[in-house]
Design an enzyme around this catalytic site. Structure first.
Site, PDB file in Angstrom:
ATOM      1  N   GLU A 143      -0.970  -2.250  10.747  1.00 30.48           N
ATOM      2  CA  GLU A 143      -2.006  -1.701  11.616  1.00 30.48           C
ATOM      3  C   GLU A 143      -1.814  -2.119  13.078  1.00 30.48           C
ATOM      4  O   GLU A 143      -2.631  -2.860  13.655  1.00 30.48           O
ATOM      5  CB  GLU A 143      -3.383  -2.130  11.125  1.00 30.48           C
ATOM      6  N   ASP A 151      21.042  -7.314   5.842  1.00 35.84           N
ATOM      7  CA  ASP A 151      22.139  -7.762   4.985  1.00 35.84           C
ATOM      8  C   ASP A 151      22.097  -7.005   3.663  1.00 35.84           C
ATOM      9  O   ASP A 151      21.037  -6.575   3.208  1.00 35.84           O
ATOM     10  CB  ASP A 151      22.023  -9.267   4.698  1.00 35.84           C
ATOM     11  N   SER A 208      -6.901   2.686   8.582  1.00 34.25           N
ATOM     12  CA  SER A 208      -8.313   2.629   8.247  1.00 34.25           C
ATOM     13  C   SER A 208      -9.181   2.330   9.468  1.00 34.25           C
ATOM     14  O   SER A 208     -10.403   2.389   9.372  1.00 34.25           O
ATOM     15  CB  SER A 208      -8.563   1.538   7.194  1.00 34.25           C
ATOM     16  N   MET A 223       0.823  -1.209   0.000  1.00 37.33           N
ATOM     17  CA  MET A 223       0.000   0.000   0.000  1.00 37.33           C
ATOM     18  C   MET A 223       0.854   1.255   0.000  1.00 37.33           C
ATOM     19  O   MET A 223       0.627   2.179  -0.783  1.00 37.33           O
ATOM     20  CB  MET A 223      -0.940  -0.009   1.207  1.00 37.33           C
ATOM     21  N   HIS A 254      -6.687   8.418   4.332  1.00 40.37           N
ATOM     22  CA  HIS A 254      -6.917   7.005   4.047  1.00 40.37           C
ATOM     23  C   HIS A 254      -7.150   6.797   2.553  1.00 40.37           C
ATOM     24  O   HIS A 254      -8.187   7.153   2.010  1.00 40.37           O
ATOM     25  CB  HIS A 254      -8.117   6.501   4.852  1.00 40.37           C
ATOM     26  N   LYS A 275       3.073   2.163  15.267  1.00 41.51           N
ATOM     27  CA  LYS A 275       2.873   3.483  14.678  1.00 41.51           C
ATOM     28  C   LYS A 275       3.319   4.584  15.643  1.00 41.51           C
ATOM     29  O   LYS A 275       3.999   5.536  15.238  1.00 41.51           O
ATOM     30  CB  LYS A 275       1.398   3.672  14.289  1.00 41.51           C
TER      31      LYS A 275
END
Length: 208
Positions: free
Chosen positions: A142, A87, A169, A63, A192, A147
């Site tokens: 999510e 790596d 969302s 996304m 969103h 976050k």
């Protein structure tokens, strides 16, 4: 309020709860401008004009990468952030994400020239690049704790004029807003995008 803006290959419908957002994309110059007018009671006043010259996307998943491509299609430079690779090349995760763009269907990239507007970075080495960005969109998994941790990590590098947004969302935008500096609270919101961003002509704007 719903406002639609269209270019030759991108049509976007914006749902606004407390602001009217105008996306102006000139086809020939590929100049992209975002201006925001805020409501005060029944009077609409323009608090400031916000020019989106560069965008940062936090999270090079499917996304986040498609959102970055959506801006690049309009000629807006994008820095795509993700974790530093354990790596190989430091930005290997971002490099792989860009390569995967060419494999997605329907195609999220308007033309080969879109890739000229896409660059990759990582959270360990390149956060200073955020100072150049006018719009930062978080698009990681999510999980509220992930976050919030990320917003704390980037906070010292954000410009006070920058719009800081989450693509969540379902999580609380208000709770996420509390993780950024107080000076940025009025610039924090949910943006969103619906999947796939290039083909779904809808953006939901969620005030904090």
């Amino acid at each position: 309020l719903i406002f639609s803006a269209a270019s030759h290959d991108v049509t976007t419908t914006v749902i606004c709860y407390n602001a009217v957002v105008y996306f102006s994309i000139k086809r020939e110059t590929i100049d992209s401008v975002v201006r925001v007018w805020y409501f005060k009671t029944e009077v609409i006043t323009m608090s400031e004009s916000l020019f989106i010259r560069k965008v940062a996307i936090l999270g090079a998943g499917v996304m986040g990468t498609q959102i970055g491509a959506h801006f690049a299609n309009a000629g807006v430079p994008v820095v795509l952030f993700d974790l530093k690779a354990k790596d190989g090349a430091p930005n290997a995760i971002g490099d792989k994400a860009l390569l995967n763009l060419t494999k997605l269907r329907p195609n999220p990239v308007a033309s080969a020239r879109s890739f000229a507007y896409l660059s990759v970075a990582n959270y360990d080495d390149d956060l200073a690049l955020l100072t150049e960005c006018d719009l930062i969109i978080e698009a990681i998994a999510e999980r509220m704790d992930w976050k919030v941790d990320l917003f704390h990590k980037i906070a010292p590098y954000l410009n006070t004029h920058a719009i800081v947004a989450t693509n969540t969302s379902g999580l609380s935008v208000e709770e996420l807003a509390s993780s950024v500096p107080e000076s940025l609270h009025s610039h924090f919101c949910g943006i969103h995008f619906f999947n796939p961003p290039r083909y779904m002509p809808l953006i939901e704007l969620i005030p904090s």
